[in-house]
Design a protein around this motif. Structure first.
Motif, short mmCIF file in Angstrom:
data_model
loop_
_atom_site.label_atom_id
_atom_site.label_comp_id
_atom_site.label_asym_id
_atom_site.label_seq_id
_atom_site.Cartn_x
_atom_site.Cartn_y
_atom_site.Cartn_z
N ASP A 1 0.83 -1.19 0.00
CA ASP A 1 0.00 0.00 0.00
C ASP A 1 0.87 1.24 0.00
N SER A 2 0.20 2.40 -0.18
CA SER A 2 0.94 3.65 -0.29
C SER A 2 1.66 4.00 1.00
N ARG A 3 1.09 3.63 2.15
CA ARG A 3 1.74 3.92 3.42
C ARG A 3 3.06 3.16 3.53
N SER A 4 3.06 1.88 3.17
CA SER A 4 4.30 1.10 3.18
C SER A 4 5.30 1.67 2.19
N GLN A 5 4.80 2.11 1.05
CA GLN A 5 5.70 2.69 0.06
C GLN A 5 6.33 3.98 0.60
N TRP A 6 5.53 4.80 1.28
CA TRP A 6 6.05 6.03 1.86
C TRP A 6 7.12 5.73 2.90
N ILE A 7 6.90 4.72 3.73
CA ILE A 7 7.89 4.33 4.75
C ILE A 7 9.18 3.85 4.08
N THR A 8 9.01 3.04 3.01
CA THR A 8 10.18 2.53 2.30
C THR A 8 11.01 3.67 1.73
N TYR A 9 10.38 4.61 1.06
CA TYR A 9 11.13 5.70 0.45
C TYR A 9 11.71 6.64 1.50
N THR A 10 11.06 6.74 2.65
CA THR A 10 11.63 7.52 3.74
C THR A 10 12.94 6.90 4.20
N TRP A 11 12.94 5.58 4.36
CA TRP A 11 14.17 4.88 4.73
C TRP A 11 15.24 5.05 3.65
N LEU A 12 14.84 4.96 2.40
CA LEU A 12 15.80 5.08 1.31
C LEU A 12 16.42 6.48 1.29
N VAL A 13 15.61 7.49 1.51
CA VAL A 13 16.15 8.86 1.57
C VAL A 13 17.12 8.99 2.74
N ALA A 14 16.78 8.40 3.88
CA ALA A 14 17.67 8.45 5.04
C ALA A 14 19.01 7.77 4.72
N ILE A 15 18.93 6.66 4.00
CA ILE A 15 20.16 5.95 3.62
C ILE A 15 20.99 6.80 2.67
N LEU A 16 20.35 7.46 1.72
CA LEU A 16 21.08 8.32 0.79
C LEU A 16 21.71 9.50 1.51
N LEU A 17 21.01 10.05 2.49
CA LEU A 17 21.57 11.15 3.28
C LEU A 17 22.78 10.69 4.08
N LEU A 18 22.72 9.46 4.62
CA LEU A 18 23.86 8.90 5.32
C LEU A 18 25.05 8.76 4.37
N ALA A 19 24.78 8.22 3.18
CA ALA A 19 25.84 8.07 2.18
C ALA A 19 26.44 9.43 1.82
N MET A 20 25.60 10.42 1.65
CA MET A 20 26.08 11.77 1.33
C MET A 20 26.96 12.30 2.46
N PHE A 21 26.52 12.14 3.71
CA PHE A 21 27.30 12.64 4.84
C PHE A 21 28.67 11.98 4.91
N LEU A 22 28.70 10.66 4.78
CA LEU A 22 29.98 9.95 4.88
C LEU A 22 30.94 10.36 3.77
N ARG A 23 30.42 10.65 2.59
CA ARG A 23 31.28 10.96 1.45
C ARG A 23 31.70 12.42 1.42
N ILE A 24 30.82 13.30 1.84
CA ILE A 24 31.11 14.73 1.68
C ILE A 24 31.81 15.33 2.90
N SER A 25 31.72 14.69 4.04
CA SER A 25 32.23 15.30 5.27
C SER A 25 33.74 15.50 5.23
N THR A 26 34.46 14.63 4.54
CA THR A 26 35.93 14.75 4.45
C THR A 26 36.40 14.83 3.01
N ILE A 27 35.53 15.24 2.10
CA ILE A 27 35.87 15.20 0.68
C ILE A 27 37.04 16.12 0.34
#
Length: 631
Positions: A4-30
């Motif tokens: 359902d759309s609620r599960s999809q929203w939760i999934t994409y929220t997690w995916l955005v959080a993961i992408l933000l983590l990846a961004m932080f790890l890569r850009i913090s000491t770039i």
């Protein structure tokens, strides 16, 4: 799938959080480390009008360099901007791994969105990806295109759709045009096709891979044997070194948790559940994706030194996916999520994949203030001179690179940079024929030196230059190699002034930016150390600007006069500073110096007179504004 759309929203929220983590790890000491040699080559290539003239003799295909050449036209050539071009595909790889994990789970008929999210999370904290996302090189593009190629391939294997076939083929072509060893992904797909595809689909798959190989032929024909003859600078791994290499590899790619990761990867090859454990063809594919590039690179390394840890980075997605499916095979939910938390937590706080880069930027920051207008620089660096040339090019506001700025002429007061190592490697005959005349045409040179090649020093000596300064990196610079910035000058036949104690001012150069270069020697027998005051006088004799410091290029690097050899010339730079409430008007100013020591008892200054009994000596004039224009 996702119900359902609620599960999809939760999934994409997690995916955005993961992408933000990846961004932080890569850009913090770039931007933490200086540009190193390989990254310097990237910058160097983007500055050439004819990029292909260089690439033909290099060991890389052209796609990445064409793309970053366009990128720097818009983003610039700062360290951050060039490395950000590698960060972007690394973030995209996290998203593609999410899709790739979902496709593999679908083919295993055990789709769970959590395994795709875990795979994306593991890709976000993968140390090889984090490190390579901070390099202005092609490796993260190599990984991204490998992921897209494998995703398109698996989708086509399942559904035989033309859109998936096109995605697979185009991404594979782009992959081999980005990095030659990316062709190993095609080898993996070919082996999988032979093992698991049937009849017509197998033939089509092999045909697509043949087409991808043929598309590379025009570039290979263009480069001919030039790239083949340019031996790669990889690591030579002998059988006796295998133990050391394997241990280093485990920590670089499986981190300090390698035993746990290895166990999970082995589990991820198959499917475990209520029924008996069984291997799955997608597990075999991931195993091939991990093993084939690594083994073929090591095999090729026996012929020519090809292996470098970063060159096998295409295996990172295979490691991540095998680990994610190994975690999904753990039956106890609490244990599974505990392990996920441990692995991701360790990946966030640890650094197992790293590489020391010479901190050229720090050394350049220390020495760039010494480089006065119109003083050219030579660069003789073992390997390549790209990185120090880049940092001086950025630090000196009016620099002109002799090898790069071929379609323009240097401005007045430009610091011309001569990359001796690069010029000699690219055009050995022209370099040997032209460089001596270029050296002889100037009277003052800086030489950035870290090499066994003493050819430039021999030319300087032949043409009557003397080394007047040797500047080594400070402890703060952290440079481990024997790097030096050397100053070479050719002195006029007659000195400017001789002091009564035998101190000799051989030459002086006055610059519009209020810097004064002085060149000293002694006839010997001087034990007292002296301070030199350089000052700017207006027409009324008032001091407008001044600097007092010991004789030498910098107070922290002054040699006692008693250690000077007779005839040795000592470089000394003074940076006059405007005094409070003073400014430079449209006038002509006089630049003078006095030399003095201090009375040992009272501490009062004792002026040193010249042989003509003068205590003040004029070394030049400066004019500004309309007064300068009138002159």
């Amino acid at each position: 799938m996702i119900p359902d759309s609620r599960s999809q929203w939760i999934t994409y929220t997690w995916l955005v959080a993961i992408l933000l983590l990846a961004m932080f790890l890569r850009i913090s000491t770039i931007d933490a480390q200086s540009l190193w040699i390989d990254e310097g080559f990237t910058w160097n290539l983007t500055q050439y009008s004819d990029m292909f003239a260089i690439l033909r003799a290099d060991v890389h295909p052209p796609l990445y360099f064409l793309l970053i050449d366009v990128w720097v036209d818009f983003a610039g050539t700062s360290v951050f901007a060039m490395r950000y071009f590698s960060l972007l595909p690394s973030l995209l790889s996290v998203a593609v791994v999410y899709r790739l994990a979902g496709e593999i789970a679908h083919q295993r008929k055990a789709f769970a969105v959590t395994v795709a999210l875990v795979a994306a999370g593991l890709m976000a904290i993968a140390e090889a990806e984090t490190f390579l996302a901070q390099e202005a090189r092609s490796y993260t593009w190599h990984v991204l295109l490998a992921c897209v190629s494998m995703w398109g391939f698996l989708r086509w294997c399942r559904g035989a759709k033309n859109t998936d076939l096109l995605l697979w083929m185009l991404s594979t072509i782009a992959l081999v045009y980005t990095f030659y060893l990316g062709a190993f992904v095609g080898v993996v797909q070919g082996l999988y096709a032979l093992l698991f595809l049937r009849q017509r689909q197998r033939i089509v798959a092999i045909g697509v891979l043949v087409v991808c190989a043929l598309v590379l032929l025009p570039w290979l024909l263009l480069t001919g044997t030039e790239q083949v003859s340019n031996v790669s600078r990889g690591e030579v791994i002998r059988p006796a070194d295998y133990g050391f290499w394997f241990n280093a590899f485990l920590h670089q790619y499986l981190t300090g948790q390698w035993a746990l990761i290895l166990a999970l990867m082995l589990s991820g090859i198959g499917i475990f559940g209520s029924k008996a454990p069984r291997l799955h063809k997608t597990g075999i594919l991931l195993l091939l994706w991990l093993g084939v590039p690594l083994l073929l690179t090591l095999a090729l390394n026996q012929v020519t030194p090809t292996y470098q840890p970063r060159r096998v980075s295409q295996i990172v997605p295979a490691i991540v996916l095998l680990t994610a499916f190994g975690l999904s095979n753990i039956q106890g939910r609490a244990i599974r999520w505990l392990l996920v938390s441990v692995i991701i937590g360790y990946g966030i706080v640890s650094v197992d994949y790293t590489r020391y880069k010479q901190p050229w930027r720090v050394f350049v920051a220390e020495t760039a203030p010494l480089i006065t207008p119109d003083t050219p620089m030579l660069f003789e660096v073992g390997g390549d001179d790209y990185a120090p040339r880049y940092h001086y090019h950025e630090a000196l506001p009016n620099s002109f690179d002799f090898l790069l700025d071929t379609e323009s002429q240097p401005n007045a007061g430009a610091n011309i940079l001569f990359g001796l190592t690069t010029w000699r490697n690219l055009q050995p005959d022209i370099y040997t024929g032209n460089m001596p005349a270029i050296i002889n045409d100037q009277d003052h040179w800086w030489l950035f030196y870290w090499s066994d090649d003493a050819g430039a020093i021999a030319w300087l000596t032949q043409f009557g230059f003397q080394q007047t300064a040797r500047i080594a990196p400070s402890d703060e610079a952290g440079i481990t190699a024997d790097v030096s910035l050397l100053r070479y000058d050719r002195m006029p036949a007659e000195p400017l002034v001789i002091y009564e104690n035998g101190l000799i001012l051989r030459h002086a150069i006055v610059h519009d930016d209020l810097r004064v270069e002085l060149f000293w020697s002694t006839s010997g027998g001087i034990e007292t150390d002296y301070t030199v005051s350089a000052f700017l006088l207006d027409a009324d004799g008032h001091v407008v600007a001044q600097q007092d410091s010991p004789i030498g290029w910098d107070a922290d690097n002054v040699r006692s006069i008693g250690t000077w050899d007779i005839g040795e010339v000592i470089y000394d730079i003074k940076r006059m500073q405007l005094l409070p409430n003073q400014s430079l008007a449209d006038k002509i100013y006089t630049v003078g110096i006095t030399v003095y020591s201090f009375d040992g008892r009272s501490g009062t200054p004792i002026l040193l007179p010249t042989q003509a009994s003068a205590t003040q000596f004029t070394v030049g004039e400066l004019s500004f504004g309309e007064a300068g224009d009138d002159d």
